[in-house]
Design a protein around this motif. Structure first.
Motif, PDB file in Angstrom:
ATOM      1  N   MET A 269       0.698  -1.185   0.017  1.00  0.00           N
ATOM      2  CA  MET A 269       0.005   0.009   0.032  1.00  0.00           C
ATOM      3  C   MET A 269       0.886   1.333  -0.166  1.00  0.00           C
ATOM      4  SD  MET A 269      -2.853  -1.220   2.606  1.00  0.00           S
ATOM      5  CE  MET A 269      -3.946   0.286   2.319  1.00  0.00           C
ATOM      6  N   ALA A 270       2.035   1.234   0.794  1.00  0.00           N
ATOM      7  CA  ALA A 270       2.567   2.299   0.942  1.00  0.00           C
ATOM      8  C   ALA A 270       3.218   2.650  -0.443  1.00  0.00           C
ATOM      9  CB  ALA A 270       3.822   2.139   1.957  1.00  0.00           C
ATOM     10  N   ASP A 271       3.799   1.841  -1.007  1.00  0.00           N
ATOM     11  CA  ASP A 271       4.465   1.902  -2.383  1.00  0.00           C
ATOM     12  C   ASP A 271       3.383   2.313  -3.556  1.00  0.00           C
ATOM     13  OD1 ASP A 271       6.739   0.603  -1.480  1.00  0.00           O
ATOM     14  OD2 ASP A 271       6.281  -1.228  -2.322  1.00  0.00           O
ATOM     15  N   ARG A 272       2.382   2.077  -3.257  1.00  0.00           N
ATOM     16  CA  ARG A 272       1.151   2.642  -4.284  1.00  0.00           C
ATOM     17  C   ARG A 272       0.965   4.063  -4.084  1.00  0.00           C
ATOM     18  NH1 ARG A 272      -2.142   1.518  -9.071  1.00  0.00           N
ATOM     19  NH2 ARG A 272      -3.646   2.880  -8.839  1.00  0.00           N
ATOM     20  N   PHE A 273       0.902   4.294  -2.711  1.00  0.00           N
ATOM     21  CA  PHE A 273       0.289   5.613  -2.235  1.00  0.00           C
ATOM     22  C   PHE A 273       1.696   6.598  -2.365  1.00  0.00           C
ATOM     23  CE2 PHE A 273      -2.507   3.659   1.111  1.00  0.00           C
ATOM     24  CZ  PHE A 273      -3.447   3.274   0.052  1.00  0.00           C
ATOM     25  N   ARG A 274       2.782   6.060  -2.286  1.00  0.00           N
ATOM     26  CA  ARG A 274       3.902   7.126  -2.255  1.00  0.00           C
ATOM     27  C   ARG A 274       4.154   8.340  -3.260  1.00  0.00           C
ATOM     28  NH1 ARG A 274       7.964   5.771   0.850  1.00  0.00           N
ATOM     29  NH2 ARG A 274       7.422   3.689   0.574  1.00  0.00           N
ATOM     30  N   PRO A 275       3.814   8.062  -4.381  1.00  0.00           N
ATOM     31  CA  PRO A 275       4.005   9.221  -5.254  1.00  0.00           C
ATOM     32  C   PRO A 275       3.097  10.397  -4.809  1.00  0.00           C
ATOM     33  CG  PRO A 275       4.014   7.185  -6.628  1.00  0.00           C
ATOM     34  CD  PRO A 275       3.495   6.882  -5.292  1.00  0.00           C
ATOM     35  N   TYR A 276       1.800  10.248  -4.543  1.00  0.00           N
ATOM     36  CA  TYR A 276       0.772  11.158  -4.265  1.00  0.00           C
ATOM     37  C   TYR A 276       1.119  11.765  -2.621  1.00  0.00           C
ATOM     38  CZ  TYR A 276      -1.744   9.638  -8.228  1.00  0.00           C
ATOM     39  OH  TYR A 276      -2.102   9.654  -9.729  1.00  0.00           O
ATOM     40  N   VAL A 277       1.457  10.682  -1.850  1.00  0.00           N
ATOM     41  CA  VAL A 277       1.658  11.251  -0.376  1.00  0.00           C
ATOM     42  C   VAL A 277       2.858  12.205  -0.307  1.00  0.00           C
ATOM     43  CG1 VAL A 277       2.163  10.526   1.713  1.00  0.00           C
ATOM     44  CG2 VAL A 277       0.068   9.339   0.611  1.00  0.00           C
ATOM     45  N   GLU A 278       3.873  11.753  -1.060  1.00  0.00           N
ATOM     46  CA  GLU A 278       5.226  12.319  -0.678  1.00  0.00           C
ATOM     47  C   GLU A 278       5.135  13.708  -1.505  1.00  0.00           C
ATOM     48  OE1 GLU A 278       8.368  10.009  -2.141  1.00  0.00           O
ATOM     49  OE2 GLU A 278       8.491   8.998   0.035  1.00  0.00           O
ATOM     50  N   THR A 279       4.715  13.606  -2.804  1.00  0.00           N
ATOM     51  CA  THR A 279       4.369  14.877  -3.638  1.00  0.00           C
ATOM     52  C   THR A 279       3.426  15.992  -2.648  1.00  0.00           C
ATOM     53  OG1 THR A 279       4.659  13.796  -5.501  1.00  0.00           O
ATOM     54  CG2 THR A 279       3.660  15.886  -5.449  1.00  0.00           C
ATOM     55  N   LYS A 299     -12.107   0.746   3.927  1.00  0.00           N
ATOM     56  CA  LYS A 299     -12.065  -0.405   4.463  1.00  0.00           C
ATOM     57  C   LYS A 299     -12.150  -1.668   3.526  1.00  0.00           C
ATOM     58  CE  LYS A 299     -13.482  -3.049   8.686  1.00  0.00           C
ATOM     59  NZ  LYS A 299     -14.233  -2.830  10.050  1.00  0.00           N
ATOM     60  N   VAL A 300     -12.933  -1.131   2.315  1.00  0.00           N
ATOM     61  CA  VAL A 300     -13.107  -2.152   1.366  1.00  0.00           C
ATOM     62  C   VAL A 300     -11.506  -2.645   0.792  1.00  0.00           C
ATOM     63  CG1 VAL A 300     -13.714  -2.446  -1.123  1.00  0.00           C
ATOM     64  CG2 VAL A 300     -15.134  -1.063   0.563  1.00  0.00           C
ATOM     65  N   SER A 301     -10.570  -1.953   0.842  1.00  0.00           N
ATOM     66  CA  SER A 301      -9.210  -2.430   0.734  1.00  0.00           C
ATOM     67  C   SER A 301      -8.283  -2.955   1.492  1.00  0.00           C
ATOM     68  CB  SER A 301      -8.413  -1.184  -0.267  1.00  0.00           C
ATOM     69  OG  SER A 301      -9.156  -0.920  -1.388  1.00  0.00           O
ATOM     70  N   SER A 302      -8.650  -2.424   2.898  1.00  0.00           N
ATOM     71  CA  SER A 302      -7.619  -2.956   3.980  1.00  0.00           C
ATOM     72  C   SER A 302      -8.282  -2.514   5.334  1.00  0.00           C
ATOM     73  CB  SER A 302      -6.027  -2.045   3.799  1.00  0.00           C
ATOM     74  OG  SER A 302      -6.357  -0.766   4.359  1.00  0.00           O
ATOM     75  N   SER A 303      -7.658  -3.307   6.093  1.00  0.00           N
ATOM     76  CA  SER A 303      -8.062  -3.096   7.765  1.00  0.00           C
ATOM     77  C   SER A 303      -7.250  -2.003   8.276  1.00  0.00           C
ATOM     78  CB  SER A 303      -7.687  -4.142   8.579  1.00  0.00           C
ATOM     79  OG  SER A 303      -6.344  -4.432   8.502  1.00  0.00           O
ATOM     80  N   TYR A 304      -7.991  -1.245   9.275  1.00  0.00           N
ATOM     81  CA  TYR A 304      -7.301   0.002   9.994  1.00  0.00           C
ATOM     82  C   TYR A 304      -5.875  -0.238  10.140  1.00  0.00           C
ATOM     83  CZ  TYR A 304      -8.336   4.415  12.182  1.00  0.00           C
ATOM     84  OH  TYR A 304      -8.455   5.628  12.725  1.00  0.00           O
ATOM     85  N   HIS A 305      -5.620  -1.184  10.703  1.00  0.00           N
ATOM     86  CA  HIS A 305      -4.173  -1.292  11.423  1.00  0.00           C
ATOM     87  C   HIS A 305      -3.244  -1.314  10.223  1.00  0.00           C
ATOM     88  CE1 HIS A 305      -4.346  -5.689  11.006  1.00  0.00           C
ATOM     89  NE2 HIS A 305      -2.920  -5.486  11.200  1.00  0.00           N
ATOM     90  N   VAL A 306      -3.398  -1.923   9.175  1.00  0.00           N
ATOM     91  CA  VAL A 306      -2.791  -2.011   8.035  1.00  0.00           C
ATOM     92  C   VAL A 306      -2.557  -0.653   7.506  1.00  0.00           C
ATOM     93  CG1 VAL A 306      -2.323  -3.160   5.663  1.00  0.00           C
ATOM     94  CG2 VAL A 306      -2.879  -4.626   7.745  1.00  0.00           C
ATOM     95  N   LEU A 307      -3.579  -0.037   7.135  1.00  0.00           N
ATOM     96  CA  LEU A 307      -3.576   1.278   6.391  1.00  0.00           C
ATOM     97  C   LEU A 307      -2.612   2.195   7.302  1.00  0.00           C
ATOM     98  CD1 LEU A 307      -4.938   3.118   4.379  1.00  0.00           C
ATOM     99  CD2 LEU A 307      -6.726   3.814   5.987  1.00  0.00           C
TER     100      LEU A 307
END
Length: 339
Positions: A269-279, A299-307
Protein backbone atom coordinates in the motif's frame (compact mmCIF):
# COMPACT_ATOMS: atom_id res chain seq x y z
CA UNK A 1 -19.58 3.20 -18.11
CA UNK A 2 -17.38 2.01 -15.23
CA UNK A 3 -18.95 1.87 -11.77
CA UNK A 4 -16.96 3.30 -8.83
CA UNK A 5 -17.63 0.30 -6.63
CA UNK A 6 -15.54 1.22 -3.60
CA UNK A 7 -17.96 4.02 -2.79
CA UNK A 8 -20.85 1.55 -2.42
CA UNK A 9 -19.43 -1.90 -1.62
CA UNK A 10 -19.23 -3.26 1.93
CA UNK A 11 -15.97 -4.36 3.63
CA UNK A 12 -15.43 -8.11 4.00
CA UNK A 13 -14.21 -8.91 7.54
CA UNK A 14 -13.20 -12.50 6.70
CA UNK A 15 -11.09 -11.25 3.80
CA UNK A 16 -9.44 -8.54 5.91
CA UNK A 17 -8.75 -10.98 8.77
CA UNK A 18 -6.41 -12.99 6.56
CA UNK A 19 -3.67 -10.43 7.24
CA UNK A 20 -2.38 -9.27 10.61
CA UNK A 21 0.72 -7.09 10.98
CA UNK A 22 2.75 -5.96 13.95
CA UNK A 23 1.92 -2.34 14.72
CA UNK A 24 4.59 0.16 13.67
CA UNK A 25 5.32 2.89 16.24
CA UNK A 26 2.36 1.95 18.46
CA UNK A 27 2.89 4.94 20.79
CA UNK A 28 2.57 7.62 18.10
CA UNK A 29 -0.59 9.66 18.92
CA UNK A 30 -3.10 9.84 16.07
CA UNK A 31 -6.10 12.00 15.30
CA UNK A 32 -8.05 10.39 12.47
CA UNK A 33 -9.52 13.46 10.74
CA UNK A 34 -11.86 11.67 8.35
CA UNK A 35 -14.29 8.83 8.90
CA UNK A 36 -18.00 8.21 8.49
CA UNK A 37 -20.81 6.64 10.48
CA UNK A 38 -23.88 5.13 8.85
CA UNK A 39 -26.54 2.44 8.88
CA UNK A 40 -26.45 1.53 5.19
CA UNK A 41 -24.86 -1.69 3.91
CA UNK A 42 -23.73 -3.60 7.02
CA UNK A 43 -23.64 -0.44 9.13
CA UNK A 44 -20.70 1.43 10.64
CA UNK A 45 -21.44 2.93 14.03
CA UNK A 46 -19.77 3.43 17.42
CA UNK A 47 -18.67 -0.15 18.10
CA UNK A 48 -17.27 -0.44 14.57
CA UNK A 49 -15.12 2.69 14.65
CA UNK A 50 -13.97 1.90 18.20
CA UNK A 51 -12.91 -1.59 17.10
CA UNK A 52 -10.95 -0.21 14.16
CA UNK A 53 -9.41 2.77 15.95
CA UNK A 54 -8.53 0.55 18.91
CA UNK A 55 -6.81 -2.11 16.82
CA UNK A 56 -3.24 -1.37 17.89
CA UNK A 57 -2.54 2.23 16.92
CA UNK A 58 -2.78 5.05 19.47
CA UNK A 59 -5.83 6.84 18.07
CA UNK A 60 -6.80 9.52 20.57
CA UNK A 61 -9.61 11.26 18.66
CA UNK A 62 -11.47 11.32 15.36
CA UNK A 63 -13.35 13.73 13.13
CA UNK A 64 -16.65 12.66 11.56
CA UNK A 65 -17.33 13.85 8.01
CA UNK A 66 -20.81 14.02 6.50
CA UNK A 67 -22.15 11.08 4.53
CA UNK A 68 -25.94 11.63 4.38
CA UNK A 69 -26.44 9.69 7.63
CA UNK A 70 -29.60 10.15 9.73
CA UNK A 71 -30.95 13.20 7.93
CA UNK A 72 -34.32 14.32 9.19
CA UNK A 73 -37.23 13.06 7.12
CA UNK A 74 -39.56 15.96 7.76
CA UNK A 75 -39.47 19.71 8.34
CA UNK A 76 -37.76 22.25 6.06
CA UNK A 77 -35.54 20.52 3.52
CA UNK A 78 -32.48 22.77 4.11
CA UNK A 79 -32.52 21.82 7.81
CA UNK A 80 -32.88 18.07 7.29
CA UNK A 81 -29.07 17.46 7.28
CA UNK A 82 -28.96 18.74 10.88
CA UNK A 83 -30.33 15.33 11.83
CA UNK A 84 -26.93 13.89 10.98
CA UNK A 85 -25.20 16.20 13.44
CA UNK A 86 -27.74 15.33 16.13
CA UNK A 87 -27.19 11.60 15.62
CA UNK A 88 -23.40 11.88 15.55
CA UNK A 89 -23.38 13.96 18.72
CA UNK A 90 -25.35 11.19 20.46
CA UNK A 91 -22.80 8.63 19.26
CA UNK A 92 -19.92 10.84 20.40
CA UNK A 93 -21.43 11.20 23.86
CA UNK A 94 -21.99 7.44 24.09
CA UNK A 95 -18.35 6.94 23.18
CA UNK A 96 -17.20 9.30 25.91
CA UNK A 97 -18.82 6.95 28.42
CA UNK A 98 -16.37 4.22 27.37
CA UNK A 99 -13.31 4.46 29.67
CA UNK A 100 -10.05 4.72 27.76
CA UNK A 101 -11.73 4.90 24.35
CA UNK A 102 -10.70 7.42 21.67
CA UNK A 103 -12.82 10.55 21.48
CA UNK A 104 -15.01 9.60 18.54
CA UNK A 105 -16.32 12.58 16.56
CA UNK A 106 -14.46 15.12 18.68
CA UNK A 107 -15.07 17.25 15.60
CA UNK A 108 -18.07 17.07 13.26
CA UNK A 109 -18.13 18.20 9.63
CA UNK A 110 -21.70 18.33 8.35
CA UNK A 111 -23.57 19.23 5.21
CA UNK A 112 -25.35 22.44 4.33
CA UNK A 113 -26.44 23.41 0.84
CA UNK A 114 -24.18 26.37 0.18
CA UNK A 115 -26.24 27.36 -2.87
CA UNK A 116 -28.75 28.73 -0.37
CA UNK A 117 -26.53 31.81 -0.24
CA UNK A 118 -27.00 34.04 2.80
CA UNK A 119 -29.95 31.87 3.88
CA UNK A 120 -27.49 29.09 4.75
CA UNK A 121 -26.80 30.92 8.04
CA UNK A 122 -29.90 29.34 9.56
CA UNK A 123 -28.61 25.86 8.72
CA UNK A 124 -25.09 26.58 9.97
CA UNK A 125 -26.43 27.92 13.25
CA UNK A 126 -28.68 24.86 13.65
CA UNK A 127 -25.69 22.54 13.14
CA UNK A 128 -23.63 24.46 15.69
CA UNK A 129 -26.43 24.31 18.24
CA UNK A 130 -27.01 20.58 17.62
CA UNK A 131 -23.36 19.54 17.91
CA UNK A 132 -22.72 20.38 21.56
CA UNK A 133 -19.46 22.20 20.84
CA UNK A 134 -18.22 19.72 18.24
CA UNK A 135 -19.22 21.39 14.98
CA UNK A 136 -16.25 22.41 12.87
CA UNK A 137 -17.20 22.78 9.24
CA UNK A 138 -19.18 21.98 6.13
CA UNK A 139 -18.59 19.57 3.31
CA UNK A 140 -20.63 20.30 0.20
CA UNK A 141 -19.48 17.61 -2.24
CA UNK A 142 -18.65 18.97 -5.69
CA UNK A 143 -17.16 15.81 -7.25
CA UNK A 144 -18.28 15.54 -10.86
CA UNK A 145 -16.99 13.25 -13.62
CA UNK A 146 -19.40 12.01 -16.32
CA UNK A 147 -17.23 9.16 -17.61
CA UNK A 148 -18.18 6.72 -14.83
CA UNK A 149 -21.10 5.99 -12.56
CA UNK A 150 -20.88 7.05 -8.93
CA UNK A 151 -22.84 6.63 -5.73
CA UNK A 152 -22.55 10.40 -5.20
CA UNK A 153 -25.45 12.72 -5.92
CA UNK A 154 -25.38 14.58 -9.26
CA UNK A 155 -23.51 17.89 -9.12
CA UNK A 156 -23.48 20.95 -11.37
CA UNK A 157 -19.93 20.89 -12.83
CA UNK A 158 -19.65 24.67 -12.43
CA UNK A 159 -21.01 24.86 -8.91
CA UNK A 160 -17.86 26.22 -7.23
CA UNK A 161 -17.88 29.27 -9.50
CA UNK A 162 -21.61 29.94 -9.18
CA UNK A 163 -22.80 33.07 -7.40
CA UNK A 164 -25.24 31.26 -5.05
CA UNK A 165 -22.58 28.74 -3.92
CA UNK A 166 -20.05 31.50 -3.30
CA UNK A 167 -22.56 33.55 -1.37
CA UNK A 168 -23.13 30.58 0.92
CA UNK A 169 -19.41 29.83 1.07
CA UNK A 170 -18.79 33.37 2.29
CA UNK A 171 -20.83 32.63 5.41
CA UNK A 172 -18.45 29.88 6.61
CA UNK A 173 -15.66 32.14 7.84
CA UNK A 174 -18.24 34.45 9.38
CA UNK A 175 -19.51 31.50 11.42
CA UNK A 176 -16.00 30.32 12.32
CA UNK A 177 -16.29 27.20 10.15
CA UNK A 178 -13.98 25.48 7.69
CA UNK A 179 -14.78 23.82 4.36
CA UNK A 180 -13.98 20.23 3.36
CA UNK A 181 -13.68 19.73 -0.39
CA UNK A 182 -14.39 16.39 -2.07
CA UNK A 183 -13.80 16.62 -5.80
CA UNK A 184 -11.88 14.79 -8.52
CA UNK A 185 -8.43 15.79 -9.73
CA UNK A 186 -9.54 17.62 -12.93
CA UNK A 187 -11.56 19.97 -10.69
CA UNK A 188 -8.66 21.06 -8.45
CA UNK A 189 -8.12 24.32 -10.43
CA UNK A 190 -11.71 25.30 -9.59
CA UNK A 191 -10.92 24.86 -5.90
CA UNK A 192 -7.76 26.94 -6.30
CA UNK A 193 -9.84 29.77 -7.74
CA UNK A 194 -12.27 29.44 -4.83
CA UNK A 195 -9.46 29.43 -2.26
CA UNK A 196 -7.98 32.60 -3.72
CA UNK A 197 -11.36 34.31 -3.68
CA UNK A 198 -11.81 33.45 0.03
CA UNK A 199 -8.34 33.61 1.61
CA UNK A 200 -9.77 33.85 5.14
CA UNK A 201 -11.71 30.57 4.88
CA UNK A 202 -9.86 27.42 5.98
CA UNK A 203 -10.21 24.76 3.28
CA UNK A 204 -9.35 21.06 3.55
CA UNK A 205 -8.78 19.06 0.37
CA UNK A 206 -10.06 15.54 1.02
CA UNK A 207 -8.38 12.39 -0.31
CA UNK A 208 -5.37 14.22 -1.86
CA UNK A 209 -7.68 15.69 -4.48
CA UNK A 210 -9.27 12.52 -5.85
CA UNK A 211 -6.85 11.25 -8.52
CA UNK A 212 -8.93 9.07 -10.84
CA UNK A 213 -8.04 5.78 -12.47
CA UNK A 214 -11.35 4.66 -13.97
CA UNK A 215 -13.70 5.90 -16.68
CA UNK A 216 -11.83 8.00 -19.23
CA UNK A 217 -8.74 7.83 -16.97
CA UNK A 218 -8.37 4.04 -17.07
CA UNK A 219 -4.77 3.07 -17.82
CA UNK A 220 -3.55 6.67 -17.78
CA UNK A 221 -1.73 6.60 -14.44
CA UNK A 222 1.23 8.69 -15.58
CA UNK A 223 -0.94 11.31 -17.27
CA UNK A 224 -3.24 11.51 -14.26
CA UNK A 225 -0.34 11.94 -11.86
CA UNK A 226 1.24 14.69 -13.97
CA UNK A 227 -2.06 16.57 -14.29
CA UNK A 228 -2.80 16.14 -10.58
CA UNK A 229 0.68 17.36 -9.59
CA UNK A 230 0.43 20.50 -11.75
CA UNK A 231 -2.93 21.36 -10.23
CA UNK A 232 -1.80 20.60 -6.67
CA UNK A 233 1.34 22.69 -7.10
CA UNK A 234 -0.84 25.70 -7.90
CA UNK A 235 -3.26 24.95 -5.06
CA UNK A 236 -0.37 24.74 -2.58
CA UNK A 237 0.29 28.47 -3.10
CA UNK A 238 -2.96 29.11 -1.16
CA UNK A 239 -1.96 29.21 2.53
CA UNK A 240 -5.55 28.64 3.66
CA UNK A 241 -5.63 25.11 2.16
CA UNK A 242 -4.64 21.87 3.93
CA UNK A 243 -4.65 18.34 2.52
CA UNK A 244 -5.84 14.98 3.81
CA UNK A 245 -3.54 12.11 2.89
CA UNK A 246 -5.77 9.13 2.26
CA UNK A 247 -8.76 7.95 0.27
CA UNK A 248 -6.37 6.17 -2.07
CA UNK A 249 -7.86 2.75 -1.32
CA UNK A 250 -11.04 3.59 -3.24
CA UNK A 251 -11.16 1.82 -6.58
CA UNK A 252 -11.99 5.08 -8.35
CA UNK A 253 -8.22 5.66 -8.06
CA UNK A 254 -7.60 2.53 -10.12
CA UNK A 255 -6.62 0.13 -7.32
CA UNK A 256 -8.05 -3.39 -7.61
CA UNK A 257 -7.10 -4.80 -4.19
CA UNK A 258 -10.73 -5.54 -3.27
CA UNK A 259 -10.88 -8.07 -6.10
CA UNK A 260 -7.77 -9.99 -5.01
CA UNK A 261 -7.81 -13.26 -3.05
CA UNK A 262 -5.94 -11.62 -0.16
CA UNK A 263 -5.74 -8.03 1.10
CA UNK A 264 -2.59 -5.98 0.48
CA UNK A 265 0.11 -5.55 3.10
CA UNK A 266 1.20 -2.15 4.35
CA UNK A 267 4.37 -2.14 2.24
CA UNK A 268 2.42 -2.75 -0.96
CA UNK A 269 0.00 0.00 0.00
CA UNK A 270 2.78 2.43 0.89
CA UNK A 271 4.48 1.81 -2.45
CA UNK A 272 1.23 2.52 -4.29
CA UNK A 273 0.42 5.68 -2.29
CA UNK A 274 3.96 7.07 -2.21
CA UNK A 275 3.95 9.32 -5.31
CA UNK A 276 0.81 11.13 -4.18
CA UNK A 277 1.59 11.30 -0.47
CA UNK A 278 5.21 12.38 -0.82
CA UNK A 279 4.32 14.99 -3.45
CA UNK A 280 1.55 16.45 -1.29
CA UNK A 281 3.83 16.67 1.74
CA UNK A 282 6.59 18.25 -0.34
CA UNK A 283 4.19 20.88 -1.70
CA UNK A 284 2.18 21.67 1.44
CA UNK A 285 4.59 20.71 4.23
CA UNK A 286 3.69 18.56 7.26
CA UNK A 287 1.96 21.51 8.95
CA UNK A 288 -0.72 21.44 6.24
CA UNK A 289 -1.02 17.66 5.76
CA UNK A 290 -2.80 14.98 7.80
CA UNK A 291 -3.22 11.24 7.37
CA UNK A 292 -6.87 10.08 7.23
CA UNK A 293 -8.55 6.67 7.29
CA UNK A 294 -11.62 7.45 5.17
CA UNK A 295 -13.24 4.49 6.91
CA UNK A 296 -15.35 2.54 6.26
CA UNK A 297 -15.02 3.48 2.58
CA UNK A 298 -11.33 2.51 2.36
CA UNK A 299 -12.02 -0.55 4.52
CA UNK A 300 -12.99 -2.21 1.26
CA UNK A 301 -9.25 -2.38 0.53
CA UNK A 302 -7.58 -2.85 3.93
CA UNK A 303 -8.00 -3.08 7.67
CA UNK A 304 -7.40 -0.01 9.83
CA UNK A 305 -4.19 -1.26 11.43
CA UNK A 306 -2.65 -2.16 8.05
CA UNK A 307 -3.65 1.20 6.56
CA UNK A 308 -2.00 3.19 9.34
CA UNK A 309 1.06 0.94 9.14
CA UNK A 310 1.26 1.99 5.48
CA UNK A 311 1.04 5.64 6.49
CA UNK A 312 3.78 5.16 9.07
CA UNK A 313 5.99 3.53 6.45
CA UNK A 314 5.44 6.58 4.25
CA UNK A 315 6.44 8.86 7.13
CA UNK A 316 9.43 6.77 8.22
CA UNK A 317 11.94 9.37 7.01
CA UNK A 318 10.24 12.26 8.79
CA UNK A 319 11.46 13.79 12.03
CA UNK A 320 9.54 13.24 15.27
CA UNK A 321 8.09 16.75 15.02
CA UNK A 322 7.01 16.16 11.42
CA UNK A 323 5.36 12.86 12.33
CA UNK A 324 3.44 14.52 15.12
CA UNK A 325 2.14 17.10 12.65
CA UNK A 326 1.16 14.52 10.04
CA UNK A 327 -0.60 12.19 12.46
CA UNK A 328 -1.94 14.55 15.12
CA UNK A 329 -1.12 18.25 15.31
CA UNK A 330 -2.26 19.39 11.86
CA UNK A 331 -5.67 17.80 12.40
CA UNK A 332 -5.90 19.30 15.89
CA UNK A 333 -5.14 22.78 14.51
CA UNK A 334 -7.34 22.62 11.42
CA UNK A 335 -10.35 21.24 13.28
CA UNK A 336 -9.70 23.29 16.44
CA UNK A 337 -9.60 20.24 18.71
CA UNK A 338 -8.60 20.76 22.32
CA UNK A 339 -7.69 17.31 23.65
Amino acid sequence: MTRARSTIDSPRPDWLDQLREEIIEPDLPIIDPHHHLWTRHDGYLLDDILADAGDGHDVVATVFVQCRYAHRTDGPVPLQPVGETEAVRAIAEAGEARPGAPRIAAGIVGFADLTLGDAVDEVLEAHIAAAGGRFRGIRHITANEPSFESALLPVDPGIMASAPFRAGFARLAAQGLSYDSWLYHPQIPQLTDLARAFPDTAIVLDHVGGPLGIGRFTGLEREVFDSWKRALTDLATCPNVSVKLGGLGMDITGVTWARNPQPPGSQEMADRFRPYVETAIELFGPSRCMFESNFPVDKVSSSYHVLFNAFKRLASGASDDEKRLLFHDTAARVYRLSL
